[in-house]
Design a protein around this motif. Sequence first.
Motif, PDB file in Angstrom:
ATOM      1  N   VAL A  77      18.035 -21.415  11.632  1.00 41.51           N
ATOM      2  CA  VAL A  77      18.232 -20.012  11.301  1.00 41.51           C
ATOM      3  C   VAL A  77      16.752 -19.626  10.329  1.00 41.51           C
ATOM      4  O   VAL A  77      16.204 -18.493  10.672  1.00 41.51           O
ATOM      5  CB  VAL A  77      19.488 -20.006  10.255  1.00 41.51           C
ATOM      6  N   ARG A  78      16.404 -20.620   9.831  1.00 38.71           N
ATOM      7  CA  ARG A  78      15.135 -20.488   8.812  1.00 38.71           C
ATOM      8  C   ARG A  78      13.846 -20.337   9.795  1.00 38.71           C
ATOM      9  O   ARG A  78      13.083 -19.599   9.414  1.00 38.71           O
ATOM     10  CB  ARG A  78      15.230 -21.291   7.857  1.00 38.71           C
ATOM     11  N   LEU A  79      13.798 -21.230  10.880  1.00 33.40           N
ATOM     12  CA  LEU A  79      12.957 -21.036  11.821  1.00 33.40           C
ATOM     13  C   LEU A  79      12.610 -19.770  12.495  1.00 33.40           C
ATOM     14  O   LEU A  79      11.510 -19.302  12.866  1.00 33.40           O
ATOM     15  CB  LEU A  79      12.618 -22.260  12.616  1.00 33.40           C
ATOM     16  N   GLU A  80      13.683 -19.265  12.897  1.00 27.74           N
ATOM     17  CA  GLU A  80      13.792 -18.130  13.651  1.00 27.74           C
ATOM     18  C   GLU A  80      13.277 -16.871  12.838  1.00 27.74           C
ATOM     19  O   GLU A  80      13.416 -17.063  11.681  1.00 27.74           O
ATOM     20  CB  GLU A  80      15.448 -17.742  14.207  1.00 27.74           C
ATOM     21  N   ASP A  81      13.105 -15.831  13.506  1.00 25.32           N
ATOM     22  CA  ASP A  81      12.575 -14.787  12.765  1.00 25.32           C
ATOM     23  C   ASP A  81      13.682 -13.914  12.150  1.00 25.32           C
ATOM     24  O   ASP A  81      14.807 -13.950  12.728  1.00 25.32           O
ATOM     25  CB  ASP A  81      11.932 -13.795  13.751  1.00 25.32           C
ATOM     26  N   ALA A  82      13.359 -13.851  10.728  1.00 26.43           N
ATOM     27  CA  ALA A  82      14.284 -13.203   9.734  1.00 26.43           C
ATOM     28  C   ALA A  82      14.652 -11.727  10.029  1.00 26.43           C
ATOM     29  O   ALA A  82      15.357 -11.056   9.875  1.00 26.43           O
ATOM     30  CB  ALA A  82      14.104 -13.564   8.461  1.00 26.43           C
ATOM     31  N   LEU A  83      13.483 -11.095  10.868  1.00 31.04           N
ATOM     32  CA  LEU A  83      13.525  -9.449  10.967  1.00 31.04           C
ATOM     33  C   LEU A  83      13.554  -9.319  12.414  1.00 31.04           C
ATOM     34  O   LEU A  83      13.182  -9.887  13.325  1.00 31.04           O
ATOM     35  CB  LEU A  83      12.310  -8.922  10.609  1.00 31.04           C
ATOM     36  N   SER A  84      14.752  -8.369  12.665  1.00 33.11           N
ATOM     37  CA  SER A  84      14.962  -8.064  13.896  1.00 33.11           C
ATOM     38  C   SER A  84      13.855  -7.052  14.505  1.00 33.11           C
ATOM     39  O   SER A  84      12.813  -6.791  13.843  1.00 33.11           O
ATOM     40  CB  SER A  84      16.264  -7.166  14.081  1.00 33.11           C
ATOM     41  N   VAL A  85      13.972  -6.672  15.775  1.00 32.76           N
ATOM     42  CA  VAL A  85      12.713  -5.879  16.434  1.00 32.76           C
ATOM     43  C   VAL A  85      12.536  -4.610  15.564  1.00 32.76           C
ATOM     44  O   VAL A  85      11.458  -3.830  15.435  1.00 32.76           O
ATOM     45  CB  VAL A  85      12.967  -6.025  17.856  1.00 32.76           C
ATOM     46  N   SER A  86      13.866  -3.832  15.350  1.00 33.11           N
ATOM     47  CA  SER A  86      13.695  -2.660  14.910  1.00 33.11           C
ATOM     48  C   SER A  86      13.306  -2.812  13.514  1.00 33.11           C
ATOM     49  O   SER A  86      12.501  -1.976  12.856  1.00 33.11           O
ATOM     50  CB  SER A  86      15.249  -2.124  15.041  1.00 33.11           C
ATOM     51  N   THR A  87      13.660  -3.810  12.881  1.00 29.86           N
ATOM     52  CA  THR A  87      13.174  -3.821  11.353  1.00 29.86           C
ATOM     53  C   THR A  87      11.576  -4.244  11.351  1.00 29.86           C
ATOM     54  O   THR A  87      10.862  -3.522  10.510  1.00 29.86           O
ATOM     55  CB  THR A  87      13.758  -4.912  10.711  1.00 29.86           C
ATOM     56  N   ARG A  88      11.003  -4.820  12.147  1.00 26.30           N
ATOM     57  CA  ARG A  88       9.663  -5.009  12.465  1.00 26.30           C
ATOM     58  C   ARG A  88       8.926  -3.680  12.666  1.00 26.30           C
ATOM     59  O   ARG A  88       7.781  -3.457  12.037  1.00 26.30           O
ATOM     60  CB  ARG A  88       9.344  -6.308  13.531  1.00 26.30           C
ATOM     61  N   GLY A  89       9.624  -2.995  13.330  1.00 24.08           N
ATOM     62  CA  GLY A  89       9.124  -1.779  13.733  1.00 24.08           C
ATOM     63  C   GLY A  89       8.629  -0.750  12.614  1.00 24.08           C
ATOM     64  O   GLY A  89       7.713  -0.202  12.116  1.00 24.08           O
ATOM     65  N   LYS A  90      10.001  -0.733  11.843  1.00 29.31           N
ATOM     66  CA  LYS A  90      10.003   0.119  10.532  1.00 29.31           C
ATOM     67  C   LYS A  90       9.003  -0.626   9.487  1.00 29.31           C
ATOM     68  O   LYS A  90       8.142   0.264   8.668  1.00 29.31           O
ATOM     69  CB  LYS A  90      11.634  -0.012   9.745  1.00 29.31           C
ATOM     70  N   ARG A  91       8.765  -1.952   9.581  1.00 26.19           N
ATOM     71  CA  ARG A  91       7.782  -2.476   8.725  1.00 26.19           C
ATOM     72  C   ARG A  91       6.495  -2.164   9.055  1.00 26.19           C
ATOM     73  O   ARG A  91       5.667  -1.997   8.261  1.00 26.19           O
ATOM     74  CB  ARG A  91       8.045  -4.205   8.513  1.00 26.19           C
ATOM     75  N   LYS A  92       6.069  -2.003  10.537  1.00 25.49           N
ATOM     76  CA  LYS A  92       4.765  -1.713  10.734  1.00 25.49           C
ATOM     77  C   LYS A  92       4.601  -0.223  10.499  1.00 25.49           C
ATOM     78  O   LYS A  92       3.633   0.056  10.128  1.00 25.49           O
ATOM     79  CB  LYS A  92       4.638  -1.786  12.254  1.00 25.49           C
ATOM     80  N   LEU A  93       5.706   0.740  10.435  1.00 25.47           N
ATOM     81  CA  LEU A  93       5.450   1.987  10.063  1.00 25.47           C
ATOM     82  C   LEU A  93       5.144   2.220   8.536  1.00 25.47           C
ATOM     83  O   LEU A  93       4.285   2.867   8.274  1.00 25.47           O
ATOM     84  CB  LEU A  93       6.765   2.927  10.593  1.00 25.47           C
ATOM     85  N   LEU A  94       5.710   1.322   7.760  1.00 25.49           N
ATOM     86  CA  LEU A  94       5.561   1.195   6.291  1.00 25.49           C
ATOM     87  C   LEU A  94       4.158   1.027   6.108  1.00 25.49           C
ATOM     88  O   LEU A  94       3.552   1.626   5.313  1.00 25.49           O
ATOM     89  CB  LEU A  94       6.627   0.371   5.683  1.00 25.49           C
ATOM     90  N   LEU A  95       3.771  -0.310   6.753  1.00 28.70           N
ATOM     91  CA  LEU A  95       2.538  -0.839   6.551  1.00 28.70           C
ATOM     92  C   LEU A  95       1.093   0.378   7.016  1.00 28.70           C
ATOM     93  O   LEU A  95       0.346   0.614   6.159  1.00 28.70           O
ATOM     94  CB  LEU A  95       2.297  -1.952   7.037  1.00 28.70           C
ATOM     95  N   LEU A  96       1.711   1.134   7.816  1.00 29.99           N
ATOM     96  CA  LEU A  96       0.639   1.980   8.302  1.00 29.99           C
ATOM     97  C   LEU A  96       0.485   3.117   7.640  1.00 29.99           C
ATOM     98  O   LEU A  96      -0.495   3.601   7.345  1.00 29.99           O
ATOM     99  CB  LEU A  96       0.808   2.254   9.823  1.00 29.99           C
ATOM    100  N   THR A  97       1.436   3.790   7.464  1.00 29.25           N
ATOM    101  CA  THR A  97       1.484   5.065   6.306  1.00 29.25           C
ATOM    102  C   THR A  97       1.127   4.688   4.947  1.00 29.25           C
ATOM    103  O   THR A  97       0.586   5.558   4.419  1.00 29.25           O
ATOM    104  CB  THR A  97       3.128   5.683   6.366  1.00 29.25           C
ATOM    105  N   SER A  98       1.378   3.504   4.630  1.00 28.62           N
ATOM    106  CA  SER A  98       0.883   3.025   3.184  1.00 28.62           C
ATOM    107  C   SER A  98      -0.229   2.876   3.184  1.00 28.62           C
ATOM    108  O   SER A  98      -1.441   3.263   2.156  1.00 28.62           O
ATOM    109  CB  SER A  98       1.494   1.712   2.840  1.00 28.62           C
ATOM    110  N   THR A  99      -1.121   2.247   4.239  1.00 30.62           N
ATOM    111  CA  THR A  99      -2.589   2.255   4.475  1.00 30.62           C
ATOM    112  C   THR A  99      -3.143   3.376   4.550  1.00 30.62           C
ATOM    113  O   THR A  99      -4.343   3.767   3.870  1.00 30.62           O
ATOM    114  CB  THR A  99      -2.891   1.067   5.569  1.00 30.62           C
TER     115      THR A  99
END
Length: 163
Positions: free
Chosen positions: A17-39
């Motif tokens: 469980v710990r080695l697998e990705d903790a974030l789902s694909v949709s959450t990764r997309g939201k994180r990318k949007l957050l990092l992009l808009t913040s930058t």
Amino acid sequence: MTLETREFEEIKPQWRVRLEDALSVSTRGKRKLLLLTSTVSLVVVVLGLLPTKIEALGIAFESKNQRNFIVLLSALNAYALVGFLLYAWADLHLQIRTQRSAATGYIDEFVKGKATSLESLNYFLRFAFDFIVPVGYGAYALFKLYEVLPRSFRSEEHTSELQ
């Protein structure tokens, strides 16, 4: 780095469980949007790159339009931050439930003091990188936008009083 099937089968179940990705694909997309808009927000605010004219589109920004641009950036950044928090909360909740359901899950080992310091460091660094850093970065960008916004309101009110 990918794990071979044989190597993956040798890993303890609680580590899967710990080695697998903790974030789902949709959450990764939201994180990318957050990092992009913040930058983009921080580039505009910290470096002072607020556009005054976009010649390709024939648009010239007045001071009121610049203020509206900051408000739009703030709204977009707030949307990205709240969206990431909602999706990340769901992923975090799922990960905690998955680990608790395992008989020898990491949380059980950590609470009982059986987890090694390296396991704990790995787990918490990844947690910070996946969850805490993006939220802090987004919150900082919103704070910097908030700092700039009142100044633009005051300068517009001041210039209207002078006219």
